[in-house]
Design an enzyme around this catalytic site. Structure first.
Site, mmCIF file in Angstrom:
data_model
loop_
_atom_site.group_PDB
_atom_site.id
_atom_site.type_symbol
_atom_site.label_atom_id
_atom_site.label_comp_id
_atom_site.label_asym_id
_atom_site.label_seq_id
_atom_site.Cartn_x
_atom_site.Cartn_y
_atom_site.Cartn_z
ATOM 1 N N ASP A 427 0.521 -0.952 0.027
ATOM 2 C CA ASP A 427 -0.028 -0.252 -0.026
ATOM 3 C C ASP A 427 0.872 1.442 0.096
ATOM 4 O O ASP A 427 2.240 0.915 -0.022
ATOM 5 C CB ASP A 427 -0.764 -0.003 1.484
ATOM 6 C CG ASP A 427 -2.281 0.822 0.778
ATOM 7 O OD1 ASP A 427 -2.408 1.580 -0.201
ATOM 8 O OD2 ASP A 427 -3.423 0.583 1.486
ATOM 9 N N ASP A 484 -10.563 1.824 -3.208
ATOM 10 C CA ASP A 484 -10.650 0.796 -2.131
ATOM 11 C C ASP A 484 -12.290 1.078 -2.498
ATOM 12 O O ASP A 484 -12.977 0.359 -1.405
ATOM 13 C CB ASP A 484 -10.752 1.540 -1.231
ATOM 14 C CG ASP A 484 -8.720 1.739 -1.201
ATOM 15 O OD1 ASP A 484 -8.080 0.329 -1.221
ATOM 16 O OD2 ASP A 484 -8.666 2.740 -0.164
#
Length: 679
Positions: A427, A484
């Site tokens: 990430d 997301d």
């Protein structure tokens, strides 16, 4: 002037020498082998008009601000304007241009290769340090008639929106200044003829390969010529002796967006991505189920449920490392939290392995929280000013420093060496405080070192969702996290746009909760499951919240995905031209022997009855047996004699593409799945 020509099966590029750097005089459909290039270039020579200089400046591979070319330069060096003399070397379908300004001690080199896609890269070297303000990849003039440009923008949980407009006089700049490829200005663009669609019109697609901040410039000169430049910012002060661009990958089509898209999909899948296992395992990611609240019994139960549904890889997301109970602390301290995991991760990994799944782990190596042991020991390792504003309570580590990369390599390598882990979800949640190419080079170097030390480990690129998706990071990763947002209706739009540049095999898509965490929308399991199965499938939800009927349906769709993923991921994705409120795509096997089409109803239809769904990309003379896999989706008002509700049909490819298939009525947030087999 001398001309050079390179070809592949479908395209020709013609390079012409000029008094300075060469220019790309043509990139388009393949010219006949005997084409007289001298005559061809004479036919393209432009006139002069009043108010112009007495000679039209060529649009070279790298235009410089020399007082002759009046457009945006492709090379800007503080205080210097090189005067290059160039040499061209040809080898097969590759051209290398080397140019030198002896007085200034500056060399420019361009690499050009044509093999399915056109690859363009530039390097500048100097005998003494120079301050580089701008360098673009070799410039490709916009093809005649391609009067429109398609650009992309987005945000967190809202990636990949398309913007289409006509070229206009002057320059248009799109720049990603956040230090990532970016949701805001992703490094992709298309130029096209007016009215171009999925199956019609001339199209040129551009994809720039760099994981950091980049810049795209599109310009229409006063004389009507147009250029597109892609490059990136090289440093906070730009000082150095060597600079190189990322690779600009270009594909063209004379029959709409789809033909260019499938060329780029194949290029990414077959050439860029460093596969460990091309057979894409079904993921279960626990993030939306437990967030930071880790405990072995809960996660073991989730593993049981995930395996029962059909998961093949269990991914432990954020919260596993020392002191990490929320997003305000502990980034940088990459050791296992012994309060949550007193015996380490091994008990959970053993449980996951006993169920036939492999184990993956979330990391965010480039970041540090001020509340961390690492930052307290090395505050100077943070990139940017000491008084900068944090982002998501975190700072960025300076990966341009060797000692920082060495620390991260050792810490993450230790976790990988001591645990049976085959996957990292990597990430990147903090925007960079300064733009510096050293950061992009640093992360690529760190990933490459970890891959070399642990060759069985795959890496996924995630950056607040789809914030780092580009052809540079894909040379080190085997998957990208598109967003997301796993609301299936949003994903349909994003996945369709992503297919312009990315194959199904690299795009992660997960089944979320009934009540989507990022949109608040309630969506049925059938839609959520099938939309995930359209790409690299997974689930990311509290599996205890699934009803028995939902779990059974997801199990069925997961089994279908496993049975079909090999040919789907080796094949191609083409978008279907559909009526308003419906999005359609077809995935076709590499050998053309089978296909699956998806027709997703995103909004209420405008017409009383749906129009036939016209397919594309099939062999016109071949015959196909076509079956509607989920006729039970048809709503109650559907009471007409639609054949596919009760039987398979056998039709030619021409019939399927020209007339199409009549489908039952559909309500918003539903879809139909049509399977086809060539007879």
């Amino acid at each position: 002037m001398t001309q050079y020509r390179i070809d592949d099966a479908h395209s020709t590029l013609v390079l012409e020498e000029t008094a300075s750097l060469p220019r790309i005089a043509y990139f388009g459909p393949r010219l006949p082998d005997g084409e007289d290039l001298g005559q061809f270039l004479l036919s393209t020579a432009l006139d002069l008009n009043g108010g112009m200089l007495d000679e039209l400046a060529p649009l070279t591979l790298c235009p410089v601000g020399d007082g002759h070319f009046m457009g945006q330069p492709g090379l800007v060096i503080a205080g210097l304007v090189p005067r290059f003399r160039a040499h061209v070397a040809a080898s097969g379908a590759e051209l290398t241009v080397t140019a030198r300004d002896e007085a200034l001690g500056i060399t420019y080199r361009a690499e050009i290769a044509l093999d399915g896609v056109l690859a363009l890269q530039a390097v500048v070297e100097s005998d003494a340090p120079i301050r580089l303000e701008w360098l673009c990849a070799p410039v490709l003039p916009v093809a005649p008639g391609q009067d429109e440009i398609v650009e992309f923008s987005g945000r967190w949980v809202g990636e990949l929106h398309q913007h289409r407009h006509r070229f206009a006089p002057g320059a248009r700049l799109r720049e990603a200044r956040q230090g990532r490829s970016g949701q805001e200005n992703p490094p992709f663009a298309l130029t096209c003829t007016p009215g171009a669609s999925a199956t019609r019109g001339e199209v040129t697609s551009y994809a720039y390969g760099w994981p950091g901040g980049h810049r795209m410039l599109a310009e229409e000169l006063p004389c009507g010529r147009r250029q597109v430049q892609f490059g990136h910012v090289h440093g906070s002060n730009g000082m150095g002796t060597r600079f190189e661009t990322g690779v600009l990958t270009v594909a063209r089509s004379g029959a709409g967006f789809n033909d260019a898209a499938v060329v780029l999909q194949a290029h990414v899948r077959d050439r860029l991505v460093p596969w460990v296992r091309p057979n894409r395992p079904v993921h279960y990611n626990c993030w939306e189920a437990v967030y930071f609240q880790h405990d072995l019994p809960t996660l073991s139960d989730m593993a049981d449920r995930a395996a029962r549904i059909g998961a093949e890889r269990f991914v432990l997301d954020d919260g596993w490392f020392k002191g990490r109970n929320n997003d305000k602390s502990s980034l940088g301290d990459w050791s296992i939290d012994r309060q949550k995991w007193p015996h380490g991760l091994k008990p959970l990994i053993d449980k996951v392995k006993s169920l036939g799944m492999t184990f993956g782990l979330w990391v965010e190596p480039e970041m540090v929280n001020p509340d961390s042991d690492l930052y307290r020991a090395h505050p100077d390792w943070a990139l940017g000013r000491a008084d900068q504003v944090t982002g998501r309570y975190q700072l960025v580590l300076d990966l341009g420093r060797q000692e920082v990369r060495d620390y991260l390599f050792a810490a993450i390598s230790k976790v990988l060496a001591e645990n049976d882990i085959d996957y990292l979800k990597w990430d990147h949640n903090r925007l960079l405080p300064v733009l510096d190419a050293a950061q992009g080079r640093g992360v690529m170097d760190l990933m490459a070192r970890l891959r070399e030390a642990h060759p069985g480990v795959e890496i996924e690129s995630c950056a607040s969702g789809g914030g780092r998706i580009d052809y540079g990071i894909l040379t080190q990763t085997t998957r990208v996290w598109l967003s997301d947002c796993i609301d299936a209706l949003e994903r349909v739009r994003m996945q369709a746009t992503a297919s312009l540049f990315l194959p199904a095999a690299v795009v992660g898509s997960h089944v979320g909760a009934f009540h989507a965490h990022t949109t608040g929308r309630n969506l049925p399991m059938e839609l959520r499951a099938w939309v995930a199965a359209m790409r690299h499938m997974g689930f990311e939800s509290d599996l205890t919240a699934f009803t028995p009927a939902e779990e059974a349906l997801l199990t069925e769709v997961t089994a279908w995905y496993k049975a079909n993923r090999d040919w789907m991921h080796a094949g191609e994705i083409r978008q279907l031209e559909s009526e308003p409120g419906r999005t359609g795509e077809i995935q076709i096997a590499k050998d053309g022997a089978r296909f699956v089409a998806f027709a997703v109803q995103t909004d209420m239809p405008e017409a009383q009855l749906p129009l036939p769904l016209r397919l594309t990309g099939l062999e016109p003379t071949a015959r196909y047996r076509v079956t509607l896999r989920n006729p039970g989706t048809a709503p109650g008002p559907s009471r007409g004699p639609v054949a596919l509700k009760t039987q398979s049909l056998t039709l030619s490819g021409q019939a399927l593409m020209a007339q199409g298939l009549a489908l039952p009525l559909s309500w918003p947030a539903t879809l139909y799945v049509i399977e086809g087999t060539r007879l």
